[in-house]
Design an enzyme around this catalytic site. Structure first.
Site, mmCIF file in Angstrom:
data_model
loop_
_atom_site.group_PDB
_atom_site.id
_atom_site.type_symbol
_atom_site.label_atom_id
_atom_site.label_comp_id
_atom_site.label_asym_id
_atom_site.label_seq_id
_atom_site.Cartn_x
_atom_site.Cartn_y
_atom_site.Cartn_z
ATOM 1 N N ASP A 156 66.965 33.286 78.512
ATOM 2 C CA ASP A 156 66.920 34.667 78.022
ATOM 3 C C ASP A 156 67.676 35.643 78.920
ATOM 4 O O ASP A 156 67.421 35.724 80.118
ATOM 5 C CB ASP A 156 65.463 35.128 77.879
ATOM 6 C CG ASP A 156 64.818 34.532 76.633
ATOM 7 O OD1 ASP A 156 65.555 34.213 75.674
ATOM 8 O OD2 ASP A 156 63.583 34.377 76.629
ATOM 9 N N ARG A 158 57.392 38.955 71.161
ATOM 10 C CA ARG A 158 58.014 38.478 72.399
ATOM 11 C C ARG A 158 57.986 39.564 73.461
ATOM 12 O O ARG A 158 58.373 40.711 73.206
ATOM 13 C CB ARG A 158 59.450 38.110 72.058
ATOM 14 C CG ARG A 158 60.321 37.537 73.128
ATOM 15 C CD ARG A 158 61.674 37.324 72.468
ATOM 16 N NE ARG A 158 62.675 36.782 73.341
ATOM 17 C CZ ARG A 158 63.307 37.480 74.260
ATOM 18 N NH1 ARG A 158 63.019 38.742 74.482
ATOM 19 N NH2 ARG A 158 64.248 36.903 74.989
HETATM 20 C C1 SIN Z 1 63.696 33.307 71.658
HETATM 21 O O1 SIN Z 1 64.702 32.664 71.941
HETATM 22 O O2 SIN Z 1 63.281 34.199 72.397
HETATM 23 C C2 SIN Z 1 62.935 32.999 70.378
HETATM 24 C C3 SIN Z 1 62.454 31.591 70.305
HETATM 25 C C4 SIN Z 1 61.737 31.293 69.009
HETATM 26 O O3 SIN Z 1 61.708 32.119 68.098
HETATM 27 O O4 SIN Z 1 61.193 30.195 68.893
#
Ligand code: SIN
Length: 287
Positions: free
Chosen positions: A103, A275
């Site tokens: 990320d 998230r």
């Molecule tokens: C992400 O890469 O932050 C999302 C991962 C997901 O939706 O499983």
């Protein structure tokens, strides 16, 4: 729920499920044990959590200071949270996180941890994969490790291969609003290709096909064969684990030693996760 840790590894490479822990009630002492488990397994899956968005923010703070990552829109009513959403009618389009990545690895100080909480899921599909970059590094030959150890990678916030005139924003789900045309996202950031983890002292590969453009001191054409080799190597099945989500599962992973990928195989179903991210440090290299 009690605060005993019942930890069950999901795969030898990385990933463990944690049962019987209510993170909302976890004490500082318990969080120390959680951090120890995270250092060992790299990604933990806490089953059966019952969170409001406010709870998720409070739990995120137990892992460290929150980082609101730039260049992507957060929820209006919860500015620390990104809604990772693909609607049932959004078919044949990309999804957030649909290519292996770490990320926001292009930030000066990329997020250390990401927390992803499942709210609505397809009946089947929409799993997520993680790959241990400790194991990826350790499996390389001594010669390749010696070559990579001192190298620096140039990373930018423009997903690689998507720059230039005529490039159209890829079909990402409409809930994901990436901020484009921001020169700050286009800045070239230098990060070590092999990163030393601040908790474990272990070395991990730290390149990915989304944000890494080339090695410092080499052209893209010169870097490409090595990077492509590394991208294929880094996600070999034996370095990975795969999560089948349940509503109420919270995944917490360490971006400093893992790549991850959202599998986009659920056209016709709605998938919604919340998230949050924890602040990190400038990646440390070997030199
Ligand atoms: C992400 O890469 O932050 C999302 C991962 C997901 O939706 O499983």
């Amino acid at each position: 729920m009690k605060n005993d840790l019942d930890i069950r590894p999901l795969a030898p490479a990385c990933g463990a499920e944690v049962f019987g822990l209510d993170l909302k009630a976890a004490t500082a002492e318990t969080m120390k044990r959680v951090q120890g488990a995270l250092a060992e397994h790299q990604v933990l899956f806490f089953r059966g959590q019952d969170f409001t968005p406010e709870d998720q923010v409070a739990v995120t703070r137990k892992f460290g200071p929150i980082l609101r990552v730039p260049f992507v829109k957060h929820m209006d009513e919860h500015p620390d949270i990104i809604a990772v959403l693909k609607e049932a009618e959004e078919k044949k389009i990309g999804t957030f996180g649909g290519t292996w990545h770490s990320d926001f690895s292009f930030l000066d100080e990329p997020p250390s941890l990401t927390l992803l909480y499942a709210r609505e899921l397809p009946a089947v599909g929409g799993d997520t994969l993680w790959a241990s970059q400790y194991l990826a590094y350790e499996a390389l030959s001594e010669g390749m490790r010696r070559l990579l150890d001192p190298l620096v990678a140039i990373q930018t916030g423009w997903p690689h291969g998507t720059r230039g005139p005529g490039y159209d924003t890829p079909g990402l789900s409409k809930s994901i609003k990436m901020v484009r045309n921001d020169p700050a996202a286009d800045r070239e950031i230098r990060h070590p290709v092999v990163r030393v983890h601040p908790w474990t002292g272990r070395k991990a590969l730290f390149v990915n096909p989304v944000y890494t453009h080339r090695f410092e001191g080499m052209s893209e054409a010169e870097s490409k064969p090595i990077l492509e080799y590394l991208y294929a190597h880094a996600v070999k099945p034996e370095f990975t684990c795969r999560l089948r989500w349940d509503v109420g599962t919270l995944a917490v992973w360490d971006n400093r030693c893992l790549l991850h990928l959202a599998i986009n195989d659920y056209d016709g179903s709605r998938r919604l996760l919340h998230r949050t991210t924890v602040a990190g440090e400038r990646p440390a290299g070997i030199h």
